[in-house]
Design a protein around this motif. Structure first.
Motif: not given
Length: 796
Positions: A119-140
């Motif tokens: 959270t102190a860097t941009d890494a978590n924000a980018m991972l959250r977007i990545l999982f919201s686009r590619l994660g299965k099942p899609h949860i939101g």
């Protein structure tokens, strides 16, 4: 169409815009600076050296960086400035040629329980977007993967004006968050040990409640015994289920007790609100002791410490959930991201890959994104802040670093040097405050401040090249090529401290015997498991005094006298001689000047303009009422005592009419750690990092203990100060103490009686014992990275 190079028969005169190649500072007087005049070349690497407290940070951070930031803030409108921190203009006559300053300091990252490396860097924000686009099942949306967002929903009627009519409509909303509902995104749950709150064999009238502040018939205990919810003469173990609920968990309820309106609340929520909501460091010692005893933190059983709810953990990419990704070592996570081939999110993958590679490049590949930010050392926190600047396209800016090599093994310092040079080579000005000779050696320009510390410093002793510094005759120049020799004979241990199967963090079942009665040094590359071994296996407590790297806290009202407890015996001595109350001799209590409330200055807030501080006219900055200054001890009033240096005060309280043994002992410890030049009343906010570290060490030396555990005590110390520290460590060992030091400095390693080296690498590549023995054996074997660097250092 190709462009032919233009050739001029005569070379054109230099453009006027190219003539601003210097940052000029004239008449700098911030803190202890004495009208410093200096010219710093742009687009070069300039290192500022000098003993701790000589004025390096005052010049670089409080003058150059502060003025650049202030000027940038002034480019915004007054409305916007009202929302920004107001900055006063530094005490300086001329500051010319400034560029935009980016400061990378050693301030710890926020210790909020929900703040992590990700959270102190941009890494978590980018991972959250990545999982919201590619994660299965899609949860939101990305919020569904955030442990800072709770899942909430609601429905109801809303009233609005439309076309002159009042219309009601039914609306509903729903937000899917990733926060674990049990631990609220903290990863751990706290439980109160009820046995530490009350003695259930007693009644309230007999003093059953054992919480500090709830004993002795005060208002806190009367609130419960006179509430009427239960019989105060009945033992708590005989309470009915309802009575016990009212005693421990009842919601806030207004009532009258002894004719006074009060709010009754169950004991557990009341303690959580009044005690547990505060930061541990800010608690009074007896409250802190109670909290440590009564509160237990355990990993959240619902999310298993991942902070995320079941939905967020169920969505996966290639069988990896976001919780798994954040728990990976960053170097492994970078490889996993590199293996994802998804054209639909290609820009996101590229940016995430660059961020993760920057972690590895800067030597932090051993961290994981779920590591709490508050557990990072000062050096690690500083390098995390550097990550966002490594790939920056900005040029012609000024980067300011505060001892970037703190917490780095000699092996890692070379990597840091390469990063500093790379920033310079992109066309930036790099200013570095530093003590390590390895970093001073790569400088294009060196500014040495001194000659001493505090009032004995604040002048420029040398300005020029590294070679010029070596022959310049300053303290830094004389000690620049100092190399401690390995001890010819080492002390014999008086016993051993056995550690078996240590597995804290990355330790891999380490078995080691730490010798007692000697100077033992634990070393290894950054992230190899040194602090995990020492702090995880040797908890501070009975007989163990632990001095970690946590920053000392203090406002502008705090000073060395208040922080070390020195002011208490001084106040009592004044009170005894003059037959008055000790509280009169406190600027924070009865003796305070009524006009400035004991601050010595009056602050005027000017909204978006910088506030103005003027010396109080009534007390002339002395902070005390005039009547208090009529009381003397040994011919001095309290304000004159607080204006003394430690050395003067040590002599003053050591003999004669003012002899105060309790005060003299504390002053002797301050002098032992090399702080003899500090004045007793100097605000803590004006102390340098090295001075704060030594002040903390002097305070802990008062604690009774047979084992001293020190975490990088050379942090912020000049080469000349390291010698004094080694003398102090020797005196502790010779007095029969055991000293265990976590350290990277080769002079401390060479001076050790026993070395424990962890490694061979960092993270999951470390955590193993790679050497234990004497420094001479380590140099002779050269079997580890530490051994090779120590051998080079001592010239073997």
């Amino acid at each position: 169409m190709s462009m032919a190079p233009r050739t001029d028969p005569q070379s054109p005169a230099p453009h006027v815009a190219d003539s601003h190649d210097l940052i000029r500072v004239h008449g700098a007087r911030e803190n202890n600076l004495k009208d410093v005049n200096i010219e710093i070349p742009k687009r070069r690497l300039t290192v500022f050296t000098g003993v701790s407290g000589s004025g390096k940070s005052s010049l670089v951070f409080d003058t150059i960086a502060a003025e650049s930031q202030r000027l940038i803030n002034e480019t915004y409108s007054a409305f916007v400035q009202g929302f920004m921190p107001t900055l006063a203009r530094p005490e300086v006559d001329v500051l010319d040629g400034l560029t935009t300053v980016i400061t990378v300091d050693q301030q710890r990252l926020g210790a909020d329980p929900r703040s992590t490396v990700g959270t102190a860097t941009d890494a978590n924000a980018m991972l959250r977007i990545l999982f919201s686009r590619l994660g299965k099942p899609h949860i939101g949306s990305p919020k569904a993967f955030s442990f800072n967002v709770a899942s909430i929903s609601g429905a109801g009627a809303v009233t609005m004006e439309r076309g002159g009519q009042t219309v009601k409509e039914r609306r509903s909303f729903s937000i899917t968050g990733g926060m674990c509902p049990r631990c609220e995104g903290r990863g751990s749950v706290s439980d109160l040990d009820l046995r530490q709150l009350y003695d259930d064999s007693k009644s309230l009238s007999e003093g059953a409640i054992t919480v500090p502040g709830y004993t002795g018939g005060g208002w806190n205990s009367r609130l419960y015994s006179e509430s009427g919810f239960f019989d105060p003469d009945k033992p708590i173990r005989k309470f009915t289920k309802k009575e016990l609920h009212d005693f421990l968990h009842r919601e806030p309820t207004r009532m009258k007790i002894a004719g006074i309106n009060m709010t009754y609340e169950g004991l557990i929520p009341r303690i959580q609100r009044s005690m547990l909501a505060k930061e541990r460091e800010g608690m009074q010692p007896h409250i802190r002791e109670f909290v440590d005893r009564a509160v237990t933190f355990t990993t959240c059983p619902e999310c298993d410490g991942t902070r995320l709810n079941e939905g967020a953990r169920s969505s996966k990419i290639k069988r990896i959930s976001i919780a798994d990704a954040c728990a990976m070592q960053i170097s492994d996570l970078a490889e996993w991201v590199r293996g994802l081939d998804e054209p639909s999110v290609a820009p996101l993958l590229t940016a995430l890959q660059q961020t993760l590679d920057s972690f590895v490049e800067i030597g932090l590949g051993y961290l994981s994104l779920d590591r709490p930010a508050g557990t990072l050392s000062g050096g690690e926190a500083q390098r995390v802040k550097m990550i966002r600047h490594l790939g920056s396209s900005l040029t012609d800016v000024t980067y300011v670093f505060d001892e970037p090599t703190i917490g780095l093994h000699p092996h890692d310092i070379q990597r840091m040097n390469d990063l500093l040079l790379r920033l310079r080579d992109k066309g930036n000005t790099v200013l570095v405050v530093e003590h390590k000779p390895e970093t001073i050696a790569i400088a294009d320009h060196v500014v040495d401040l001194g000659p001493g510390a505090g009032t004995a410093g604040g002048t420029v002793c040398f300005e020029g090249t590294v070679e010029g510094l070596r022959t310049g005759g300053t303290i830094t120049g004389r000690h620049f090529d100092d190399r401690a020799a390995v001890k010819e004979s080492v002390r014999k241990p008086t016993g051993t401290l056995e550690i078996r199967g240590a597995r804290t963090h990355n330790l891999q079942g380490v078995d080691v015997d730490i010798p007692l009665g000697v100077l033992a040094v634990v070393t290894g590359v950054a992230g190899s498991g040194k602090s995990s071994l020492v702090h995880g296996s040797i908890p501070a407590g009975e007989g163990v005094v632990s001095v970690d790297q946590a920053a000392i806290r203090g406002s502008r009202r705090s000073n060395p006298a208040t922080y070390t407890g020195l002011l208490d015996p001084i106040r009592k001595a004044f009170a005894k001689v003059n037959g008055v109350k000790p509280a009169l001799f406190s600027a924070n209590s009865e003796g305070a000047c009524p006009t400035c409330n004991g601050a010595g200055v009056i602050y005027t807030d000017l909204a978006m303009m910088a506030g103005v501080a003027t010396t109080c006219e009534e007390c002339e900055g002395k902070r005390f009422q005039a009547s208090v200054l009529d009381y003397h001890l040994g011919g001095r009033d309290i304000s004159e005592v607080l204006a003394m240096s430690v050395t003067e005060a040590e002599e003053f309280f050591g003999a004669g009419e003012a002899a105060t043994p309790a005060a003299h002992r504390i002053l002797t410890r301050l002098a032992d750690v090399g702080l003899g030049y500090l004045t007793l009343g100097q605000p803590l906010t004006t102390l340098s990092g090295g001075e704060r570290q030594r002040l903390k060490l002097a305070t802990h030396m008062a604690e009774k203990g047979g084992v001293y555990v020190l975490d990088e005590p050379t942090a912020g110390l000049h080469l000349a100060d390291v010698e004094q520290l080694l003398g102090l460590l020797d005196r502790l060992v010779d007095a029969g103490k055991s000293v265990i030091v976590v350290e990277h400095h080769q002079a401390v390693m060479a001076h050790a009686d026993w070395i424990i080296d962890l490694g061979p690498g960092a993270g999951h590549d470390g955590g193993r014992l790679v050497f234990e023995g004497t420094p001479a054996d380590l140099v002779a074997s050269r079997s580890t990275l530490t051994g090779k660097h120590l051998a080079t250092y001592v010239g073997s």
